[in-house]
Write a protein that holds these residues in place. Structure first.
Motif, PDB file in Angstrom:
ATOM      1  N   ASN A 126      -0.926-117.112  22.890  1.00 26.88           N
ATOM      2  CA  ASN A 126      -1.138-118.416  23.526  1.00 26.88           C
ATOM      3  C   ASN A 126      -2.363-118.346  24.443  1.00 26.88           C
ATOM      4  N   GLY A 127      -2.657-119.461  25.089  1.00 25.50           N
ATOM      5  CA  GLY A 127      -3.811-119.529  25.968  1.00 25.50           C
ATOM      6  C   GLY A 127      -3.704-118.612  27.169  1.00 25.50           C
TER       7      GLY A 127
ATOM      8  N   LYS B  99      -4.234-121.609  36.497  1.00 25.02           N
ATOM      9  CA  LYS B  99      -3.940-122.991  36.107  1.00 25.02           C
ATOM     10  C   LYS B  99      -3.023-123.022  34.895  1.00 25.02           C
ATOM     11  N   LEU B 100      -3.313-122.181  33.901  1.00 25.25           N
ATOM     12  CA  LEU B 100      -2.455-122.148  32.705  1.00 25.25           C
ATOM     13  C   LEU B 100      -1.053-121.663  33.039  1.00 25.25           C
ATOM     14  N   GLN B 101      -0.952-120.700  33.937  1.00 25.47           N
ATOM     15  CA  GLN B 101       0.368-120.211  34.334  1.00 25.47           C
ATOM     16  C   GLN B 101       1.150-121.299  35.072  1.00 25.47           C
TER      17      GLN B 101
ATOM     18  N   ALA C  14      -0.243-131.836  31.288  1.00 22.45           N
ATOM     19  CA  ALA C  14      -1.160-131.069  32.142  1.00 22.45           C
ATOM     20  C   ALA C  14      -2.119-130.250  31.288  1.00 22.45           C
ATOM     21  N   LEU C  15      -1.615-129.687  30.195  1.00 24.85           N
ATOM     22  CA  LEU C  15      -2.476-128.936  29.283  1.00 24.85           C
ATOM     23  C   LEU C  15      -3.532-129.848  28.681  1.00 24.85           C
ATOM     24  N   TYR C  16      -3.126-131.050  28.291  1.00 22.92           N
ATOM     25  CA  TYR C  16      -4.058-132.036  27.743  1.00 22.92           C
ATOM     26  C   TYR C  16      -5.147-132.371  28.767  1.00 22.92           C
TER      27      TYR C  16
END
Length: 172
Positions: A82-83, A140-142, A150-152
């Motif tokens: 994943n990211g 931020k991803l965490q 939020a990912l969008y």
């Protein structure tokens, strides 16, 4: 004329910078395949930056009367969970590059190559920025976790990043 040892080590770093570019291009591809074009764009800009870092070293060796020796670039990873995993690897990789640049600086100090010390200061500053950017995006991803909205939004934000060749002197 550049010191032979310094030339050899900078040539090795050119290869490391090109490898970094390939890694980020591979990460860009992963994000593209996973419908995250903003993240893909961010990594594509990283790829461009790494290649300019290599070219700055390439030009420096030539300016000092040295010889650039290009070697094969090793394979890079092509798949991640994943990211978050990508940005964990990105941060770890940037920390490794910081260590490589610091080792170049150690050599320059050891052989009293003041021109190279001055040259490498740009890379020292650049690595502070590289690590901070990777760490910020990882955090931020965490924080986002599984929040798709939020990912969008973050993906849209990252789509605005543009490449600026910071290795070239500013226009007067």
């Amino acid at each position: 004329m550049i010191n032979e040892r310094m030339q050899k080590e900078i040539n090795e770093q050119i290869n490391a910078e090109l490898w970094s570019g390939y890694l980020y291009l591979s990460m860009s591809s992963w994000f593209t395949q996973n419908n995250l074009p903003g993240f893909a764009n961010w990594m594509y800009v990283q790829y461009q930056e790494e290649f300019t870092h290599a070219m700055k070293m390439y030009r420096y060796i030539h300016e000092r009367g040295g010889v650039v020796t290009l070697k094969p670039i090793a394979a890079v990873d092509t798949d991640w969970k994943n990211g978050v995993a990508i940005f964990e690897q990105t941060l770890n990789h940037e920390r490794k590059v910081t260590g490589l640049i610091n080792a170049l600086m150690d050599t320059a100090h050891e052989i009293r190559d003041y021109a190279t010390i001055n040259f490498l200061n740009w890379y020292i500053d650049e690595q502070v920025e590289e690590e901070a950017n990777a760490e910020e995006l990882l955090h931020k991803l965490q924080m986002i976790g599984n929040d798709q909205a939020a990912l969008y939004n973050l993906d849209n934000e990252l789509s605005t990043r543009v490449f600026v060749d910071a290795t070239l002197p500013a226009a007067e």
